[in-house]
Write an enzyme that holds these catalytic residues in place. Structure first.
Site, short mmCIF file in Angstrom:
data_model
loop_
_atom_site.label_atom_id
_atom_site.label_comp_id
_atom_site.label_asym_id
_atom_site.label_seq_id
_atom_site.Cartn_x
_atom_site.Cartn_y
_atom_site.Cartn_z
N ARG A 106 44.97 31.54 31.56
CA ARG A 106 44.31 31.97 32.97
C ARG A 106 43.25 31.00 33.47
NH1 ARG A 106 45.57 36.80 34.68
NH2 ARG A 106 43.75 36.40 36.10
N ARG B 185 43.11 31.42 19.98
CA ARG B 185 42.65 31.08 21.19
C ARG B 185 41.13 31.08 21.41
NH1 ARG B 185 44.47 34.63 25.20
NH2 ARG B 185 42.99 33.33 26.30
N ARG C 75 44.07 41.42 36.73
CA ARG C 75 43.31 40.33 36.64
C ARG C 75 43.50 39.35 37.82
NH1 ARG C 75 42.07 37.65 30.86
NH2 ARG C 75 40.32 37.13 31.99
#
Ligand code: EPU
Length: 417
Positions: free
Chosen positions: A92, A396, A121
């Site tokens: 994102r 990640r 979000r």
């Protein structure tokens, strides 16, 4: 998909070097788009999200050379204004290219990120702020389409002190014409690090780290070199690991001044915490006291440490209340921890945790980055074997996590898919 196997119950001891911060490195790598000179970043962590960022920047026309933790970015050839769905879907933070693309190319087409495991979000505040800076913004076919005749300074108030929103607007404002004020700005150390890099590149940003940031627009930015600040969430995760396993872990290359809330809370649990200039030593105690925690924007207790702290509370001596005020759905780890024997009840945005004498190893499923870290921690202290599935989330945001834990004495290994 890879999984991680942990044989719990080992006491962890030794030193662990903290890597560069993911959430500082992402906007800082993107900030190189604002200059047509070469920027060199060091202490860049080796993470999936960093790989995704490099792919995105290359896609936009930047040239990138990487060697270990050094990344050189030359965005002189920036020629593409589109961040496609496939790249934004994976990360994102890709929306951070909106501000720089508008500043350099006067247009941007960026896929709208969807919701994710921890909440909806939205990026409405990024878009509202960019519109105030003079961008014409349309949402079409799942994309943000933004154009401008030239960004102009504006007085912007953020309804929520959004971290990446503040970063996006700061990057939009540095090349805008005139003065921009961002009110109710996020105060996170990662915002300050971004402002520091931009100022080194020739930007004029004042008071980053306070809730009112002032930016005087400049014509252009030049190249610079910058070392990424240490990852305070990785540091917090290892601090909890020490307290949890009654261990004795010293973190090196970390930034204790960014960890005030975590250090305070850990001390209240009974752990002995000693702080040096770039070091933190945490010595765990036999009894872990229960402590209440409420997540807050910086300098409050970070939401990115909530899941890890909950594991500690799940084997503490009494009752603890953990309230999550940043994201609406950040308790997905709870059902997995309960499968390992934790006694946790959720009501709205609060979790009531009654400490149990021990957790029991189990196969568990990671749902997001910090939830994954919490399951690793739970596995380290649990009796028996824990199998953490879907560990791509972990890759990640945590560099070599199993190697780091293994050097501290954990029985942990990755099973490749
Ligand atoms: N929000 C809005 N509108 C917006 C922007 C945010 O309503 O336009 C809301 C969000 O939905 C959330 C709150 O504001 O409820 C705060 O979100 P924020 O925008 O501050 O979060 P973010 O910038 O998307 C960064 C970190 C997160 C970290 C949060 C909070 C990066 C790349 N990500 O996200 O890190 O949890 O700030 O500190 O910096 C992680 O590393 O695991 C992670 C999720």
């Amino acid at each position: 998909m890879d999984k991680i196997l942990i044989e719990g119950g080992r006491t962890l001891n030794g030193e662990v070097k903290i890597s560069g911060a993911k959430n500082a490195a992402l906007p800082i790598l993107v900030s190189a788009l604002l200059s047509d000179e070469v920027n060199t970043f060091t202490n860049v962590p080796d993470l999936k999200d960093i790989e995704s960022t490099k792919i995105l920047l290359k896609h936009l026309g930047a040239r990138i050379d990487s060697d270990k933790d050094v990344v050189q970015i030359d965005a002189a050839g920036l020629n593409n204004h589109e961040a496609p769905y496939d790249l934004v879907r994976k990360m994102r933070a890709s929306v951070l290219v909106l501000g720089p693309l508008l500043g350099r190319l006067k247009k941007a087409r960026v896929s709208l990120p969807g919701g994710c495991a921890i909440g909806e979000r939205p990026i409405n505040l990024h878009l509202k702020g960019l519109a105030q800076l003079g961008a014409d913004i349309k949402l079409k076919h799942g994309y943000v389409e933004a154009t401008t005749k030239g960004l102009k300074g504006a007085d912007i108030y953020l309804d929520i002190a959004t971290v990446t929103g503040t970063e996006n607007l700061m990057m939009g404002a540095v090349l805008a014409d005139g003065v921009t004020i961002i009110r109710n700005a996020a105060k996170e150390p990662e915002v300050v690090a971004l402002a520091d890099v931009l100022n080194q590149m020739g930007a004029k940003i004042k008071d980053a780290g306070t809730s009112v940031i002032t930016i005087n627009g400049v014509e252009s930015l030049h190249g610079t070199s910058f070392s990424i600040i240490p990852d305070r969430i990785e540091a917090g995760t290892f601090m909890v690991a020490s307290a949890l396993t009654k261990g004795d872990i010293t973190l090196t290359d970390c930034a204790p001044m960014h960890l005030g809330a975590c250090i305070n809370k850990l001390k209240l649990t009974g752990a002995r915490v000693t702080v040096g200039e770039k070091k933190i030593r945490v010595v765990g105690k036999d009894e872990i006291e229960s402590v209440d925690v409420k997540t807050q924007p910086y300098p409050g207790f970070p939401t990115d440490m909530q899941a890890q702290f909950m594991v500690l509370m799940s084997i503490a001596t009494g009752l603890s209340l953990i309230s999550e005020t940043i994201f609406e759905n950040r308790f997905i780890h709870v059902s997995e921890l309960k499968r390992m024997g934790a006694d946790i009840k959720i009501s709205g945005n609060a979790a009531l945790i009654k400490g149990v004498p021990k957790l029991l190893g189990a196969p568990v499923m990671a749902s997001d980055l910090r939830a994954s870290a919490s399951l690793i921690l739970a596995g380290l202290v649990a009796h028996g074997q824990t199998e953490v599935n879907r560990v791509y989330h972990l890759d990640r945001g945590y560099q070599s996590i199993e190697a780091k834990f293994s050097r501290l004495g954990a029985a942990i290994k990755r099973i490749k898919a």
